[in-house]
Each structure stands twice: as C-alpha cells, then as structure tokens.
Design a protein around this motif. Structure first.
Motif, PDB file in Angstrom:
ATOM      1  N   GLY A 155      56.998  17.511  -4.782  1.00  0.00           N
ATOM      2  CA  GLY A 155      56.318  18.033  -3.594  1.00  0.00           C
ATOM      3  C   GLY A 155      55.946  16.988  -2.570  1.00  0.00           C
ATOM      4  O   GLY A 155      55.875  16.003  -2.718  1.00  0.00           O
ATOM      5  N   TYR A 156      55.208  17.507  -1.483  1.00  0.00           N
ATOM      6  CA  TYR A 156      54.690  16.849  -0.608  1.00  0.00           C
ATOM      7  C   TYR A 156      53.235  17.241  -0.076  1.00  0.00           C
ATOM      8  O   TYR A 156      52.975  18.418   0.319  1.00  0.00           O
ATOM      9  CB  TYR A 156      55.588  16.441   0.415  1.00  0.00           C
ATOM     10  N   ILE A 157      52.281  16.530  -0.009  1.00  0.00           N
ATOM     11  CA  ILE A 157      50.821  16.791   0.594  1.00  0.00           C
ATOM     12  C   ILE A 157      50.674  16.110   1.874  1.00  0.00           C
ATOM     13  O   ILE A 157      50.599  14.659   1.602  1.00  0.00           O
ATOM     14  CB  ILE A 157      49.767  16.677  -0.609  1.00  0.00           C
ATOM     15  N   VAL A 168      53.019   9.292  -4.942  1.00  0.00           N
ATOM     16  CA  VAL A 168      53.969   8.260  -4.144  1.00  0.00           C
ATOM     17  C   VAL A 168      53.481   8.310  -2.882  1.00  0.00           C
ATOM     18  O   VAL A 168      53.442   9.303  -2.001  1.00  0.00           O
ATOM     19  CB  VAL A 168      55.515   8.931  -3.923  1.00  0.00           C
ATOM     20  N   ARG A 169      52.933   7.385  -2.457  1.00  0.00           N
ATOM     21  CA  ARG A 169      52.044   7.112  -1.332  1.00  0.00           C
ATOM     22  C   ARG A 169      52.982   6.852  -0.119  1.00  0.00           C
ATOM     23  O   ARG A 169      53.875   6.329  -0.151  1.00  0.00           O
ATOM     24  CB  ARG A 169      50.931   6.103  -1.330  1.00  0.00           C
ATOM     25  N   VAL A 170      52.594   7.429   1.188  1.00  0.00           N
ATOM     26  CA  VAL A 170      53.344   7.207   2.482  1.00  0.00           C
ATOM     27  C   VAL A 170      52.291   7.440   3.538  1.00  0.00           C
ATOM     28  O   VAL A 170      51.375   8.040   3.616  1.00  0.00           O
ATOM     29  CB  VAL A 170      54.454   8.056   2.700  1.00  0.00           C
ATOM     30  N   CYS A 171      52.438   6.286   4.499  1.00  0.00           N
ATOM     31  CA  CYS A 171      52.003   6.373   5.898  1.00  0.00           C
ATOM     32  C   CYS A 171      52.854   5.996   6.809  1.00  0.00           C
ATOM     33  O   CYS A 171      53.151   4.830   6.949  1.00  0.00           O
ATOM     34  CB  CYS A 171      50.628   5.275   5.741  1.00  0.00           C
ATOM     35  N   PRO A 172      53.404   6.868   7.343  1.00  0.00           N
ATOM     36  CA  PRO A 172      54.582   6.873   8.099  1.00  0.00           C
ATOM     37  C   PRO A 172      54.362   5.819   9.425  1.00  0.00           C
ATOM     38  O   PRO A 172      55.201   4.790   9.849  1.00  0.00           O
ATOM     39  CB  PRO A 172      54.722   8.178   8.694  1.00  0.00           C
ATOM     40  N   ILE A 192      54.538  13.398  -6.575  1.00  0.00           N
ATOM     41  CA  ILE A 192      54.286  13.954  -5.474  1.00  0.00           C
ATOM     42  C   ILE A 192      54.084  13.008  -4.338  1.00  0.00           C
ATOM     43  O   ILE A 192      53.391  12.132  -4.452  1.00  0.00           O
ATOM     44  CB  ILE A 192      53.033  15.283  -5.370  1.00  0.00           C
ATOM     45  N   LEU A 193      54.797  13.336  -3.268  1.00  0.00           N
ATOM     46  CA  LEU A 193      54.478  12.653  -1.988  1.00  0.00           C
ATOM     47  C   LEU A 193      53.312  13.059  -1.532  1.00  0.00           C
ATOM     48  O   LEU A 193      52.919  13.899  -1.302  1.00  0.00           O
ATOM     49  CB  LEU A 193      55.669  12.747  -1.009  1.00  0.00           C
ATOM     50  N   VAL A 194      52.438  11.774  -1.207  1.00  0.00           N
ATOM     51  CA  VAL A 194      51.244  12.224  -0.438  1.00  0.00           C
ATOM     52  C   VAL A 194      50.705  11.129   0.673  1.00  0.00           C
ATOM     53  O   VAL A 194      51.317   9.876   0.586  1.00  0.00           O
ATOM     54  CB  VAL A 194      50.092  12.076  -1.331  1.00  0.00           C
ATOM     55  N   CYS A 195      50.072  11.651   1.679  1.00  0.00           N
ATOM     56  CA  CYS A 195      49.649  10.616   2.746  1.00  0.00           C
ATOM     57  C   CYS A 195      48.809   9.716   2.112  1.00  0.00           C
ATOM     58  O   CYS A 195      47.739  10.076   1.668  1.00  0.00           O
ATOM     59  CB  CYS A 195      49.176  11.523   4.047  1.00  0.00           C
ATOM     60  N   ALA A 196      48.989   8.433   2.572  1.00  0.00           N
ATOM     61  CA  ALA A 196      48.081   7.138   2.041  1.00  0.00           C
ATOM     62  C   ALA A 196      46.642   7.460   2.479  1.00  0.00           C
ATOM     63  O   ALA A 196      45.723   7.016   1.683  1.00  0.00           O
ATOM     64  CB  ALA A 196      48.598   6.175   2.455  1.00  0.00           C
ATOM     65  N   CYS A 197      46.375   7.862   3.310  1.00  0.00           N
ATOM     66  CA  CYS A 197      44.737   7.939   3.881  1.00  0.00           C
ATOM     67  C   CYS A 197      44.048   8.679   3.076  1.00  0.00           C
ATOM     68  O   CYS A 197      42.980   9.137   2.748  1.00  0.00           O
ATOM     69  CB  CYS A 197      44.752   8.496   5.336  1.00  0.00           C
ATOM     70  N   LEU A 198      44.939  10.178   2.466  1.00  0.00           N
ATOM     71  CA  LEU A 198      44.103  11.167   1.728  1.00  0.00           C
ATOM     72  C   LEU A 198      43.859  10.304   0.081  1.00  0.00           C
ATOM     73  O   LEU A 198      43.154  10.814  -0.567  1.00  0.00           O
ATOM     74  CB  LEU A 198      45.034  12.070   1.355  1.00  0.00           C
ATOM     75  N   LEU A 199      44.607   9.029  -0.023  1.00  0.00           N
ATOM     76  CA  LEU A 199      44.139   8.400  -1.466  1.00  0.00           C
ATOM     77  C   LEU A 199      43.205   7.583  -1.168  1.00  0.00           C
ATOM     78  O   LEU A 199      42.678   6.784  -2.108  1.00  0.00           O
ATOM     79  CB  LEU A 199      45.482   7.926  -1.919  1.00  0.00           C
ATOM     80  N   LEU A 224      63.326   8.058  -1.000  1.00  0.00           N
ATOM     81  CA  LEU A 224      62.807   9.093  -1.768  1.00  0.00           C
ATOM     82  C   LEU A 224      63.782  10.038  -2.503  1.00  0.00           C
ATOM     83  O   LEU A 224      63.292  10.570  -3.340  1.00  0.00           O
ATOM     84  CB  LEU A 224      61.902  10.070  -0.545  1.00  0.00           C
ATOM     85  N   SER A 225      65.119  10.263  -1.953  1.00  0.00           N
ATOM     86  CA  SER A 225      65.811  10.971  -2.548  1.00  0.00           C
ATOM     87  C   SER A 225      66.461  10.404  -3.897  1.00  0.00           C
ATOM     88  O   SER A 225      67.032  11.424  -4.678  1.00  0.00           O
ATOM     89  CB  SER A 225      67.166  11.111  -1.623  1.00  0.00           C
ATOM     90  N   ALA A 226      66.228   9.151  -4.214  1.00  0.00           N
ATOM     91  CA  ALA A 226      66.364   8.722  -5.554  1.00  0.00           C
ATOM     92  C   ALA A 226      65.166   9.005  -6.442  1.00  0.00           C
ATOM     93  O   ALA A 226      65.500   8.960  -7.753  1.00  0.00           O
ATOM     94  CB  ALA A 226      66.522   7.334  -5.572  1.00  0.00           C
ATOM     95  N   LEU A 227      64.031   9.621  -5.984  1.00  0.00           N
ATOM     96  CA  LEU A 227      63.073  10.035  -6.768  1.00  0.00           C
ATOM     97  C   LEU A 227      63.028  11.217  -7.285  1.00  0.00           C
ATOM     98  O   LEU A 227      63.609  12.084  -6.506  1.00  0.00           O
ATOM     99  CB  LEU A 227      61.623   9.358  -6.254  1.00  0.00           C
ATOM    100  N   ASP A 228      62.349  11.754  -8.345  1.00  0.00           N
ATOM    101  CA  ASP A 228      62.227  13.051  -8.857  1.00  0.00           C
ATOM    102  C   ASP A 228      61.174  13.632  -8.164  1.00  0.00           C
ATOM    103  O   ASP A 228      60.140  13.889  -8.789  1.00  0.00           O
ATOM    104  CB  ASP A 228      62.219  13.116 -10.135  1.00  0.00           C
TER     105      ASP A 228
END
Length: 152
Positions: free
Chosen positions: A100-102, A41-45, A7-14, A93-97
């Motif tokens: 979802g995204y939070i 899978v962390r992301v901070c745009p 699951i993709l998640v915003c890094a600040c939430l981690l 990200l399209s290469a990953l399975d």
C-alpha cells in the motif's frame, strides 16, 4: 507476531524534515500505532528528485492530460524532473512487495485529491494497491478498509 507489511509512506509523515519550509508532518498514529506492524518504505518525491530543503513552495497546475508541478513565485516547472525521477523510483519499487501507499494530503507531488505528480504515476503503475491520505486513517471505517486491503 505476523510479518510486517511493506507500505510506501511520505517521509514527512515519519518526521523527516523534508517539507518545502524545512519542517515535517510527523504522524503519531502512523509511527506509534501502525509502526510496529509495518516495514515503512519512505519517499519524498521533491527531495528525492533533487530539490533542496528549504525550497520554494509549489502548486499543482491541473491539466486534464498532464498536471504540472510549478513553483508559486518564480513559476519554475519541475514536472519533467519529477517524472524522470518517479519513473526510475517506480521501477525500483516494483521489485519490492509493497502492500500500500500512505500519501500526504494536499501535496502537489504526493497528494491524492487531486493526485500529485508522483501519486498519479504511482496509481498508473500500481492500480490495485491500496492508497490513502494520512488524515483519512483517523476515520475508523476508512482505516479498517485500507488495512483490510493491505492484508489481502
């Protein structure tokens, strides 16, 4: 034990200190309750596109055709920079399975209502993946619906 879902998640939430003010928004439910069953899978745009921490706060200037990501005081428009980065990241990200995204409520880059610049592009690219804001997962009904879609 079942295989963790990605699951993709915003890094600040981690708990990463990536917010404009150098802080985080660590979400214990995500980390402690969901964490053992998820491959985050962390992301901070904002940071991932090259903006510093700390940085000037930004807002989403809503335009029906193309929302803009603009700093509050100086009025610098970071939309083009964000969109260039987001296109490349979404390709990765399209290469990953992903299942979802939070996203982070009220974020101009990764909020849901209104959709931040990155979230809008994520939805366009992955329209069938479940997406939820972190605060909504405290609601048992919304959480159950999200998790059911993630597992589908």
């Amino acid at each position: 034990m079942p295989e963790p879902v990605r699951i993709l998640v915003c890094a600040c939430l981690l708990g990463e200190k990536v917010r404009y003010d150098g802080g985080h928004k660590r979400d214990l439910f995500l980390i402690e309750t969901m964490g053992p069953f998820v491959d985050w899978v962390r992301v901070c745009p904002e940071v991932d596109c090259g903006l510093p921490v700390p940085r000037e706060a930004m807002r989403l200037v809503v335009d029906p055709k193309r929302p803009r990501l603009v700093t509050n005081i100086t009025g610098i428009d970071h939309t083009d920079r964000m969109e260039r980065w987001a296109k490349a990241r979404l390709d990765e990200l399209s290469a990953l399975d992903l299942r979802g995204y939070i996203c982070k409520k009220d974020s101009p880059s990764c909020g849901r209502e209104p959709a931040g610049v990155f979230t809008r592009m994520f939805i366009d690219r992955f329209p069938h993946l479940p997406l939820e804001e972190e605060g909504c997962l405290a609601d048992p009904l919304l959480r159950k619906r999200f998790l059911r879609r993630v597992k589908a």
